[in-house]
Motif scaffolding. Sequence first.
Motif, mmCIF file in Angstrom:
data_model
loop_
_atom_site.group_PDB
_atom_site.id
_atom_site.type_symbol
_atom_site.label_atom_id
_atom_site.label_comp_id
_atom_site.label_asym_id
_atom_site.label_seq_id
_atom_site.Cartn_x
_atom_site.Cartn_y
_atom_site.Cartn_z
ATOM 1 N N LYS A 48 -14.227 3.379 2.528
ATOM 2 C CA LYS A 48 -13.694 2.111 1.687
ATOM 3 C C LYS A 48 -12.606 1.506 1.707
ATOM 4 C CE LYS A 48 -17.233 3.444 -0.999
ATOM 5 N NZ LYS A 48 -17.397 4.624 -3.036
ATOM 6 N N GLU A 49 -11.396 2.562 2.534
ATOM 7 C CA GLU A 49 -10.342 2.202 2.655
ATOM 8 C C GLU A 49 -9.914 2.139 4.300
ATOM 9 O OE1 GLU A 49 -7.291 3.700 1.685
ATOM 10 O OE2 GLU A 49 -8.339 4.039 -0.891
ATOM 11 N N LYS B 240 -13.969 8.099 -0.120
ATOM 12 C CA LYS B 240 -13.357 6.755 -0.543
ATOM 13 C C LYS B 240 -12.402 6.582 1.247
ATOM 14 C CE LYS B 240 -11.762 9.091 -5.423
ATOM 15 N NZ LYS B 240 -11.283 10.139 -6.113
ATOM 16 N N HIS C 147 1.384 -1.506 -0.387
ATOM 17 C CA HIS C 147 -0.046 0.041 0.208
ATOM 18 C C HIS C 147 1.040 0.917 0.407
ATOM 19 C CE1 HIS C 147 -3.125 3.117 1.313
ATOM 20 N NE2 HIS C 147 -3.957 2.122 0.571
ATOM 21 N N LYS D 286 -8.520 -1.254 5.873
ATOM 22 C CA LYS D 286 -7.239 -1.421 5.343
ATOM 23 C C LYS D 286 -6.341 -0.547 6.244
ATOM 24 C CE LYS D 286 -8.086 -1.962 0.697
ATOM 25 N NZ LYS D 286 -7.796 -2.085 -0.539
#
Length: 154
Positions: free
Chosen positions: A140-141, A137, A37, A144
Amino acid sequence: MTKTKVLYIALAILVLLNLGLMGFMISKTKRKHVKKHPFEHLNPKQIIINKLNFNEAQVVLFTEEIKKHRKQIQEIETKIKQEKQKLYNTLISESPDKDSFIHTISLLQADIESVHYNHFLNIKAICKDNQLDEFEKLTKELSKVFGNHKKPKH
């Protein structure tokens, strides 16, 4: 075939196998260092600041929000530890209260999730209108960004 020829062929095969094994090991170590990432080396605070492109005033507000959030989480975690100790004490005394301790712990865990959720609502409130797409956005991460914390192996 003479014995010498057989030995040379065997030696050539062993050299090729060794080279192949060394190549495999080198490529395996190189793969471990590949970042998964682009923000992997940053902490969650830095990731959020970068992704949302916060200005200095927003960073100050965000830092204050983090302090409040951490304080709330620490208070709840302290209560959870206390309840867990009460629960584990039932192992000795075989108290019928174990279910109530488990229930209390689960309610406190739910409180933690609620605090986290509200924390992100507060971060959203810090955003300007032109940053809301990036916030969407980011949401949505989130798993993670906050799910990569390595836990110690037992």
